[in-house]
Design a protein around this motif. Structure first.
Motif, PDB file in Angstrom:
ATOM      1  N   GLU A  24       0.815  -1.213   0.000  1.00  9.44           N
ATOM      2  CA  GLU A  24       0.000   0.000   0.000  1.00  9.44           C
ATOM      3  C   GLU A  24       0.846   1.259   0.000  1.00  9.44           C
ATOM      4  O   GLU A  24       0.374   2.302  -0.394  1.00  9.44           O
ATOM      5  CB  GLU A  24      -0.906   0.015   1.235  1.00  9.44           C
ATOM      6  CG  GLU A  24      -2.203  -0.708   0.988  1.00  9.44           C
ATOM      7  CD  GLU A  24      -3.117  -0.608   2.178  1.00  9.44           C
ATOM      8  OE1 GLU A  24      -4.312  -0.470   1.968  1.00  9.44           O
ATOM      9  OE2 GLU A  24      -2.635  -0.661   3.306  1.00  9.44           O
ATOM     10  N   VAL A  25       2.061   1.159   0.470  1.00 11.68           N
ATOM     11  CA  VAL A  25       2.887   2.359   0.487  1.00 11.68           C
ATOM     12  C   VAL A  25       3.935   2.302  -0.612  1.00 11.68           C
ATOM     13  O   VAL A  25       4.825   3.121  -0.673  1.00 11.68           O
ATOM     14  CB  VAL A  25       3.569   2.564   1.844  1.00 11.68           C
ATOM     15  CG1 VAL A  25       3.072   3.845   2.461  1.00 11.68           C
ATOM     16  CG2 VAL A  25       3.333   1.425   2.749  1.00 11.68           C
ATOM     17  N   ASP A  27       5.489   3.086  -3.814  1.00  6.08           N
ATOM     18  CA  ASP A  27       5.379   4.403  -4.415  1.00  6.08           C
ATOM     19  C   ASP A  27       6.320   4.449  -5.604  1.00  6.08           C
ATOM     20  O   ASP A  27       7.399   5.000  -5.535  1.00  6.08           O
ATOM     21  CB  ASP A  27       5.755   5.452  -3.365  1.00  6.08           C
ATOM     22  CG  ASP A  27       5.568   6.858  -3.878  1.00  6.08           C
ATOM     23  OD1 ASP A  27       4.809   7.041  -4.829  1.00  6.08           O
ATOM     24  OD2 ASP A  27       6.211   7.754  -3.327  1.00  6.08           O
ATOM     25  N   SER A  94       5.836  11.471   0.726  1.00  6.01           N
ATOM     26  CA  SER A  94       5.511  10.059   0.968  1.00  6.01           C
ATOM     27  C   SER A  94       6.366   9.481   2.092  1.00  6.01           C
ATOM     28  O   SER A  94       5.914   8.623   2.850  1.00  6.01           O
ATOM     29  CB  SER A  94       5.710   9.233  -0.308  1.00  6.01           C
ATOM     30  OG  SER A  94       4.794   9.654  -1.288  1.00  6.01           O
ATOM     31  N   MET A 132      -5.549   3.959   4.302  1.00  2.00           N
ATOM     32  CA  MET A 132      -4.646   4.572   3.333  1.00  2.00           C
ATOM     33  C   MET A 132      -5.146   4.369   1.908  1.00  2.00           C
ATOM     34  O   MET A 132      -5.549   3.274   1.534  1.00  2.00           O
ATOM     35  CB  MET A 132      -3.290   3.892   3.512  1.00  2.00           C
ATOM     36  CG  MET A 132      -2.256   4.333   2.544  1.00  2.00           C
ATOM     37  SD  MET A 132      -0.806   4.802   3.481  1.00  2.00           S
ATOM     38  CE  MET A 132       0.233   5.331   2.151  1.00  2.00           C
ATOM     39  N   THR A 134      -3.585   5.224  -1.866  1.00  2.43           N
ATOM     40  CA  THR A 134      -2.416   5.776  -2.560  1.00  2.43           C
ATOM     41  C   THR A 134      -2.634   5.741  -4.062  1.00  2.43           C
ATOM     42  O   THR A 134      -3.641   5.253  -4.545  1.00  2.43           O
ATOM     43  CB  THR A 134      -1.141   4.965  -2.255  1.00  2.43           C
ATOM     44  OG1 THR A 134      -1.303   3.658  -2.811  1.00  2.43           O
ATOM     45  CG2 THR A 134      -0.898   4.852  -0.778  1.00  2.43           C
ATOM     46  N   GLN A 135      -1.641   6.247  -4.781  1.00  2.00           N
ATOM     47  CA  GLN A 135      -1.774   6.281  -6.238  1.00  2.00           C
ATOM     48  C   GLN A 135      -1.683   4.863  -6.814  1.00  2.00           C
ATOM     49  O   GLN A 135      -2.215   4.581  -7.855  1.00  2.00           O
ATOM     50  CB  GLN A 135      -0.715   7.198  -6.852  1.00  2.00           C
ATOM     51  CG  GLN A 135       0.709   6.760  -6.603  1.00  2.00           C
ATOM     52  CD  GLN A 135       1.671   7.925  -6.467  1.00  2.00           C
ATOM     53  OE1 GLN A 135       2.341   8.068  -5.467  1.00  2.00           O
ATOM     54  NE2 GLN A 135       1.742   8.764  -7.473  1.00  2.00           N
ATOM     55  N   THR A 137      -2.253   1.191  -5.364  1.00  2.00           N
ATOM     56  CA  THR A 137      -2.509   0.224  -4.313  1.00  2.00           C
ATOM     57  C   THR A 137      -2.417  -1.186  -4.866  1.00  2.00           C
ATOM     58  O   THR A 137      -2.971  -1.482  -5.915  1.00  2.00           O
ATOM     59  CB  THR A 137      -3.906   0.448  -3.706  1.00  2.00           C
ATOM     60  OG1 THR A 137      -3.943   1.760  -3.158  1.00  2.00           O
ATOM     61  CG2 THR A 137      -4.188  -0.554  -2.596  1.00  2.00           C
ATOM     62  N   GLN A 202      -7.779   2.523  -7.554  1.00  2.00           N
ATOM     63  CA  GLN A 202      -7.937   3.544  -6.518  1.00  2.00           C
ATOM     64  C   GLN A 202      -9.308   3.469  -5.860  1.00  2.00           C
ATOM     65  O   GLN A 202      -9.450   3.702  -4.669  1.00  2.00           O
ATOM     66  CB  GLN A 202      -7.704   4.939  -7.104  1.00  2.00           C
ATOM     67  CG  GLN A 202      -6.212   5.224  -7.265  1.00  2.00           C
ATOM     68  CD  GLN A 202      -5.933   6.620  -7.744  1.00  2.00           C
ATOM     69  OE1 GLN A 202      -6.736   7.207  -8.470  1.00  2.00           O
ATOM     70  NE2 GLN A 202      -4.796   7.160  -7.344  1.00  2.00           N
ATOM     71  N   ASP A 220      -2.533   9.537  -0.347  1.00  2.00           N
ATOM     72  CA  ASP A 220      -1.310   9.939  -1.057  1.00  2.00           C
ATOM     73  C   ASP A 220      -1.599   9.912  -2.554  1.00  2.00           C
ATOM     74  O   ASP A 220      -1.606   8.861  -3.173  1.00  2.00           O
ATOM     75  CB  ASP A 220      -0.158   8.977  -0.703  1.00  2.00           C
ATOM     76  CG  ASP A 220       1.203   9.487  -1.207  1.00  2.00           C
ATOM     77  OD1 ASP A 220       1.213  10.447  -2.000  1.00  2.00           O
ATOM     78  OD2 ASP A 220       2.237   8.929  -0.806  1.00  2.00           O
TER      79      ASP A 220
END
Ligand code: ADP
Ligand code: MG
Length: 306
Positions: A24-25, A27, A94, A132, A134-135, A137, A202, A220
């Protein structure tokens, strides 16, 4: 052997959960493997449902000796406060939310939730406090239903469908069919399943966060892959899930942050300005320049080269 199969299923689901949590984070270039995941401190406590106050005291973190990170971050966010974070790409936005999730331990200072150092609580209970979107996932190779239910294991079908409806995901999910012929909520997603567009991913992530209903919400670039029509459709959903929660929203589209209680401007790992939209415009600094220069209120990649 049924027991064994159940256990294997459980273990792989847990592992997928771990991957998904870390994913999930994810990036762009950053991907953690489970081996890199931090361990709980001996005697780590379970964090109860947080009020959602977030404090960063002198926080510093660097990815390596010569690469970026964040430095000297002091920040006190009240429970329920809505904070926007802006800055050129690479500014450390981020990274700031990553240390809050404790994907990395800070090298200087400390991070507190409700006054409690996040290193003193179990990671499982820490992540329960934080939803969360994010852009990018990660979807795992399970049904659409499971991918949403991951936000709150044990949720029933109607709760899952409600979350999907709020996130404008219900209709496209009903139209899914994977290569095994499984349809709708049973269709499998992920690498081996139906390929979703960025905007669809998303919306699944948003449904997951709606279902999770955690006291802290991190967005994010949460709407970066949505076309403006879909974005307009889910504005209400965003407003609803933000209500009563502490929110940290990173956005390139500055116009989406106008109503935040506070906007933080980051540059090269530091907080360089903060205030409301109006205060920042009146200050005439970096934020005001971003606002003025990007006619659409959008910080483009060209700013990364500054
Ligand atoms: P933003 O979200 O504002 O675009 P990031 O927090 O992703 O910025 O990155 C901040 C800085 O840290 C950048 O210089 C970026 O190149 C660097 N960085 C981010 N992730 C990693 C990583 N996994 N390894 C090395 N450097 C990284
Ligand atoms: Mg980023």
């Amino acid at each position: 052997s049924l027991r064994l199969a159940q256990m294997t299923g459980w273990v792989s689901f847990t592992l997928m959960g771990l991957y998904a949590n870390l994913g999930e984070v994810e990036d762009g270039m950053r991907t953690l493997t489970p081996e890199q995941a931090l361990r709980d401190a001996p005697g780590a406590k379970e964090m109860d449902r947080a009020e959602g106050r977030i404090t960063l005291e002198g926080v510093g973190f660097a990815y390596g000796r010569r690469s970026g990170g964040i430095e000297h971050i002091d920040l006190d966010i009240a429970a329920g406060e809505k904070v926007g974070i802006v800055g050129a790409s690479g500014a450390g936005k981020s990274t700031l939310v990553s240390v809050l999730l404790r994907l990395y331990d800070v090298e200087a200072g400390r991070v507190l939730i409700d006054g409690q150092d996040i290193r003193d609580v179990t990671q499982e209970s820490l992540r329960r406090q934080i939803g969360m979107v994010t852009q990018e996932t990660a979807m795992f190779n399970r049904s659409a239903l499971d991918n949403i239910a991951y936000g709150r294991p044990g949720a029933d079908l109607s709760e899952i469908e409600d979350a999907a409806r709020q996130a404008e995901a219900h209709d496209f999910i009903l139209g899914l069919e994977d290569h095994m012929g499984r349809e709708g909520y049973e269709a499998h997603l992920g690498e081996r399943g139906v390929k979703l567009s960025g905007g669809q991913r998303q919306r699944i992530a948003l449904a997951r966060a709606i279902l999770k209903d955690a006291p802290i919400l991190i967005l994010d670039e949460a709407t970066s892959a949505l076309d403006s029509e879909v974005e307009a459709q889910i504005q209400d959903a965003f407003r609803q899930i933000m209500a009563g929660k502490t929110v940290l929203a990173i956005a390139h589209r500055l116009s989406t942050l106008i109503e935040m209680d506070r906007i933080i401007v980051m540059e090269a790992g530091h907080i360089v300005e903060q205030g409301t939209h109006d205060e920042l415009l009146a200050q005439g600094g970096l934020y005001a320049r971003y606002w003025e220069r990007q006619s659409g209120g959008f910080i483009g990649v060209q700013d990364a080269a500054e």
